[in-house]
Scaffold this active site. Structure first.
Site, PDB file in Angstrom:
ATOM      1  N   PRO A  11      45.206  43.453  37.306  1.00 24.23           N
ATOM      2  CA  PRO A  11      44.420  44.057  36.235  1.00 24.23           C
ATOM      3  C   PRO A  11      43.056  44.589  36.674  1.00 24.23           C
ATOM      4  O   PRO A  11      42.381  43.981  37.497  1.00 24.23           O
ATOM      5  CB  PRO A  11      44.237  42.912  35.224  1.00 24.23           C
ATOM      6  CG  PRO A  11      44.574  41.674  35.948  1.00 24.23           C
ATOM      7  CD  PRO A  11      45.541  42.046  37.024  1.00 24.23           C
ATOM      8  N   ASN A  12      42.727  45.704  36.077  1.00 23.20           N
ATOM      9  CA  ASN A  12      41.432  46.380  36.235  1.00 23.20           C
ATOM     10  C   ASN A  12      41.262  47.082  37.576  1.00 23.20           C
ATOM     11  O   ASN A  12      40.264  47.786  37.780  1.00 23.20           O
ATOM     12  CB  ASN A  12      40.260  45.406  35.988  1.00 23.20           C
ATOM     13  CG  ASN A  12      40.308  44.813  34.595  1.00 23.20           C
ATOM     14  OD1 ASN A  12      40.395  45.550  33.627  1.00 23.20           O
ATOM     15  ND2 ASN A  12      40.286  43.499  34.489  1.00 23.20           N
ATOM     16  N   ARG A  19      34.417  50.756  38.627  1.00 19.40           N
ATOM     17  CA  ARG A  19      34.272  49.380  38.172  1.00 19.40           C
ATOM     18  C   ARG A  19      33.305  48.621  39.085  1.00 19.40           C
ATOM     19  O   ARG A  19      33.606  48.421  40.276  1.00 19.40           O
ATOM     20  CB  ARG A  19      35.642  48.697  38.220  1.00 19.40           C
ATOM     21  CG  ARG A  19      35.614  47.232  37.868  1.00 19.40           C
ATOM     22  CD  ARG A  19      36.908  46.556  38.261  1.00 19.40           C
ATOM     23  NE  ARG A  19      36.884  45.164  37.890  1.00 19.40           N
ATOM     24  CZ  ARG A  19      37.697  44.243  38.376  1.00 19.40           C
ATOM     25  NH1 ARG A  19      38.633  44.582  39.246  1.00 19.40           N
ATOM     26  NH2 ARG A  19      37.595  42.991  37.998  1.00 19.40           N
ATOM     27  N   TYR A  24      32.801  46.004  44.103  1.00 22.57           N
ATOM     28  CA  TYR A  24      34.121  46.444  44.570  1.00 22.57           C
ATOM     29  C   TYR A  24      34.112  47.741  45.381  1.00 22.57           C
ATOM     30  O   TYR A  24      35.152  48.161  45.881  1.00 22.57           O
ATOM     31  CB  TYR A  24      35.064  46.596  43.362  1.00 22.57           C
ATOM     32  CG  TYR A  24      35.270  45.288  42.629  1.00 22.57           C
ATOM     33  CD1 TYR A  24      35.889  44.207  43.250  1.00 22.57           C
ATOM     34  CD2 TYR A  24      34.827  45.114  41.315  1.00 22.57           C
ATOM     35  CE1 TYR A  24      36.061  43.006  42.598  1.00 22.57           C
ATOM     36  CE2 TYR A  24      35.002  43.910  40.646  1.00 22.57           C
ATOM     37  CZ  TYR A  24      35.621  42.858  41.300  1.00 22.57           C
ATOM     38  OH  TYR A  24      35.791  41.662  40.645  1.00 22.57           O
ATOM     39  N   ASN A  75      46.870  41.631  45.493  1.00 21.81           N
ATOM     40  CA  ASN A  75      45.573  41.399  44.868  1.00 21.81           C
ATOM     41  C   ASN A  75      45.847  41.237  43.382  1.00 21.81           C
ATOM     42  O   ASN A  75      46.023  42.216  42.660  1.00 21.81           O
ATOM     43  CB  ASN A  75      44.606  42.567  45.115  1.00 21.81           C
ATOM     44  CG  ASN A  75      43.227  42.267  44.540  1.00 21.81           C
ATOM     45  OD1 ASN A  75      43.046  41.275  43.824  1.00 21.81           O
ATOM     46  ND2 ASN A  75      42.253  43.110  44.854  1.00 21.81           N
ATOM     47  N   ALA A  78      42.085  39.081  38.326  1.00 26.97           N
ATOM     48  CA  ALA A  78      41.706  37.835  37.650  1.00 26.97           C
ATOM     49  C   ALA A  78      42.893  36.892  37.454  1.00 26.97           C
ATOM     50  O   ALA A  78      42.699  35.678  37.278  1.00 26.97           O
ATOM     51  CB  ALA A  78      41.054  38.148  36.306  1.00 26.97           C
ATOM     52  N   HIS A  81      43.201  33.589  39.402  1.00 30.29           N
ATOM     53  CA  HIS A  81      42.546  32.337  39.016  1.00 30.29           C
ATOM     54  C   HIS A  81      43.192  31.673  37.807  1.00 30.29           C
ATOM     55  O   HIS A  81      42.771  30.601  37.390  1.00 30.29           O
ATOM     56  CB  HIS A  81      41.058  32.619  38.716  1.00 30.29           C
ATOM     57  CG  HIS A  81      40.425  33.560  39.682  1.00 30.29           C
ATOM     58  ND1 HIS A  81      40.281  33.250  41.023  1.00 30.29           N
ATOM     59  CD2 HIS A  81      39.944  34.837  39.544  1.00 30.29           C
ATOM     60  CE1 HIS A  81      39.713  34.288  41.642  1.00 30.29           C
ATOM     61  NE2 HIS A  81      39.501  35.258  40.776  1.00 30.29           N
ATOM     62  N   ASP A  88      54.541  30.788  40.436  1.00 30.21           N
ATOM     63  CA  ASP A  88      55.958  30.422  40.359  1.00 30.21           C
ATOM     64  C   ASP A  88      56.849  31.559  40.868  1.00 30.21           C
ATOM     65  O   ASP A  88      57.847  31.319  41.552  1.00 30.21           O
ATOM     66  CB  ASP A  88      56.352  30.084  38.913  1.00 30.21           C
ATOM     67  CG  ASP A  88      55.909  28.687  38.492  1.00 30.21           C
ATOM     68  OD1 ASP A  88      55.498  27.900  39.368  1.00 30.21           O
ATOM     69  OD2 ASP A  88      55.975  28.384  37.287  1.00 30.21           O
ATOM     70  N   GLU A  99      47.575  37.125  50.321  1.00 26.82           N
ATOM     71  CA  GLU A  99      46.647  37.324  49.201  1.00 26.82           C
ATOM     72  C   GLU A  99      45.428  38.097  49.692  1.00 26.82           C
ATOM     73  O   GLU A  99      44.858  37.746  50.728  1.00 26.82           O
ATOM     74  CB  GLU A  99      46.221  35.944  48.681  1.00 26.82           C
ATOM     75  CG  GLU A  99      45.145  35.996  47.610  1.00 26.82           C
ATOM     76  CD  GLU A  99      44.699  34.598  47.167  1.00 26.82           C
ATOM     77  OE1 GLU A  99      45.263  33.581  47.652  1.00 26.82           O
ATOM     78  OE2 GLU A  99      43.770  34.532  46.347  1.00 26.82           O
ATOM     79  N   HIS A 101      41.630  40.130  48.546  1.00 26.85           N
ATOM     80  CA  HIS A 101      40.585  40.456  47.568  1.00 26.85           C
ATOM     81  C   HIS A 101      39.571  41.370  48.216  1.00 26.85           C
ATOM     82  O   HIS A 101      39.236  41.200  49.406  1.00 26.85           O
ATOM     83  CB  HIS A 101      39.877  39.184  47.086  1.00 26.85           C
ATOM     84  CG  HIS A 101      40.804  38.227  46.421  1.00 26.85           C
ATOM     85  ND1 HIS A 101      41.263  38.418  45.142  1.00 26.85           N
ATOM     86  CD2 HIS A 101      41.401  37.105  46.876  1.00 26.85           C
ATOM     87  CE1 HIS A 101      42.101  37.442  44.833  1.00 26.85           C
ATOM     88  NE2 HIS A 101      42.207  36.631  45.869  1.00 26.85           N
ATOM     89  N   SER A 103      36.396  41.573  47.137  1.00 25.01           N
ATOM     90  CA  SER A 103      35.161  40.781  47.228  1.00 25.01           C
ATOM     91  C   SER A 103      35.473  39.415  47.834  1.00 25.01           C
ATOM     92  O   SER A 103      36.639  39.010  47.912  1.00 25.01           O
ATOM     93  CB  SER A 103      34.571  40.611  45.821  1.00 25.01           C
ATOM     94  OG  SER A 103      35.465  39.864  45.001  1.00 25.01           O
ATOM     95  N   ARG A 108      31.270  34.031  44.883  1.00 24.99           N
ATOM     96  CA  ARG A 108      31.022  34.469  43.511  1.00 24.99           C
ATOM     97  C   ARG A 108      31.052  33.285  42.527  1.00 24.99           C
ATOM     98  O   ARG A 108      30.843  32.149  42.924  1.00 24.99           O
ATOM     99  CB  ARG A 108      32.027  35.570  43.160  1.00 24.99           C
ATOM    100  CG  ARG A 108      31.901  36.773  44.110  1.00 24.99           C
ATOM    101  CD  ARG A 108      32.839  37.889  43.752  1.00 24.99           C
ATOM    102  NE  ARG A 108      32.547  38.422  42.421  1.00 24.99           N
ATOM    103  CZ  ARG A 108      33.397  39.189  41.729  1.00 24.99           C
ATOM    104  NH1 ARG A 108      34.578  39.493  42.240  1.00 24.99           N
ATOM    105  NH2 ARG A 108      33.055  39.635  40.544  1.00 24.99           N
ATOM    106  N   ARG A 112      35.991  31.656  40.143  1.00 23.92           N
ATOM    107  CA  ARG A 112      36.779  32.490  41.067  1.00 23.92           C
ATOM    108  C   ARG A 112      37.149  31.737  42.351  1.00 23.92           C
ATOM    109  O   ARG A 112      37.842  32.252  43.211  1.00 23.92           O
ATOM    110  CB  ARG A 112      36.007  33.759  41.444  1.00 23.92           C
ATOM    111  CG  ARG A 112      35.786  34.693  40.286  1.00 23.92           C
ATOM    112  CD  ARG A 112      35.156  35.997  40.745  1.00 23.92           C
ATOM    113  NE  ARG A 112      34.465  36.635  39.653  1.00 23.92           N
ATOM    114  CZ  ARG A 112      35.045  37.447  38.757  1.00 23.92           C
ATOM    115  NH1 ARG A 112      36.319  37.737  38.849  1.00 23.92           N
ATOM    116  NH2 ARG A 112      34.335  37.973  37.785  1.00 23.92           N
TER     117      ARG A 112
HETATM  118  C1  DQA Z   1      39.303  40.522  42.925  1.00 22.07           C
HETATM  119  C2  DQA Z   1      38.479  39.255  42.645  1.00 22.07           C
HETATM  120  C3  DQA Z   1      38.854  38.656  41.305  1.00 22.07           C
HETATM  121  O1  DQA Z   1      38.079  37.492  41.054  1.00 22.07           O
HETATM  122  C4  DQA Z   1      38.594  39.652  40.199  1.00 22.07           C
HETATM  123  O2  DQA Z   1      38.989  39.119  38.958  1.00 22.07           O
HETATM  124  C5  DQA Z   1      39.232  40.962  40.451  1.00 22.07           C
HETATM  125  C6  DQA Z   1      39.201  41.531  41.801  1.00 22.07           C
HETATM  126  C7  DQA Z   1      38.855  41.221  44.232  1.00 22.07           C
HETATM  127  O3  DQA Z   1      39.595  42.056  44.715  1.00 22.07           O
HETATM  128  O4  DQA Z   1      37.756  40.957  44.714  1.00 22.07           O
HETATM  129  O5  DQA Z   1      39.739  41.620  39.546  1.00 22.07           O
HETATM  130  O6  DQA Z   1      40.664  40.135  43.085  1.00 22.07           O
END
Ligand code: DQA
Length: 145
Positions: A11-12, A19, A24, A75, A78, A81, A88, A99, A101, A103, A108, A112
């Site tokens: 998401p996002n 953003r 980011y 990635n 959110a 977390h 699962d 995994e 990210h 950031s 942070r 997170r």
């Molecule tokens: C993220 C870090 C997450 O905590 C956050 O909710 C994101 C982006 C990152 O790529 O740094 O949406 O996954």
């Protein structure tokens, strides 16, 4: 034959570029995809690049990667977390997961610092912006060749 790797974004991440650029960066999701495709070519990989704001869709794609035994770079945004369901799903398939990210999640907010994804992943790369994805791709190309 070219090795297929799924790159799944949660998401996002469709809003990358606008953003919170101080967190980011300014690169757009499509530019990230292009950069990964370029790197993938040199490494003999093919990328299936997806983004969704919906947990269930990400889970369907994890199943899809699993059915092809294709490794995953994830990635989960959110959902990292919060999502036992994504954890699962990763445990349910034979695909490896790295995994990533943009950031450094450990630098942070406290909420997170915990990741449900880490427990179902080979490893985690966090804090290098777009490079986090590139490092994951490079890790895969060496991991299983
Ligand atoms: C993220 C870090 C997450 O905590 C956050 O909710 C994101 C982006 C990152 O790529 O740094 O949406 O996954």
């Amino acid at each position: 034959m070219s090795k297929l790797i799924y790159v799944l974004n949660g998401p996002n991440l469709n809003l990358l570029g606008t953003r919170e650029p101080s967190v980011y960066g300014v690169i757009k999701l499509e530019d990230l995809e292009n950069r990964l495709n370029n790197l993938a070519k040199g490494l003999g990989c093919t990328i299936e690049f997806r983004q969704s704001n919906h947990e269930g869709e990400l889970i369907d794609w994890i199943h899809e990667a699993g059915a092809k035994k294709a490794p995953i770079i994830l990635n989960a945004g959110a959902y990292t977390h919060t999502s036992i369901a994504i954890y699962d799903a990763l445990k349910a398939v034979e695909s490896d997961c790295i995994e990533v990210h943009l950031s450094n999640i450990f630098k942070r907010e406290d909420y997170r610092h915990h990741s449900f994804i880490s427990g179902a992943s080979i490893g985690i790369i966090s804090g290098f912006g777009v490079k986090s994805y590139e490092l994951a791709l490079m890790a895969y190309s060496e991991h299983s060749s």
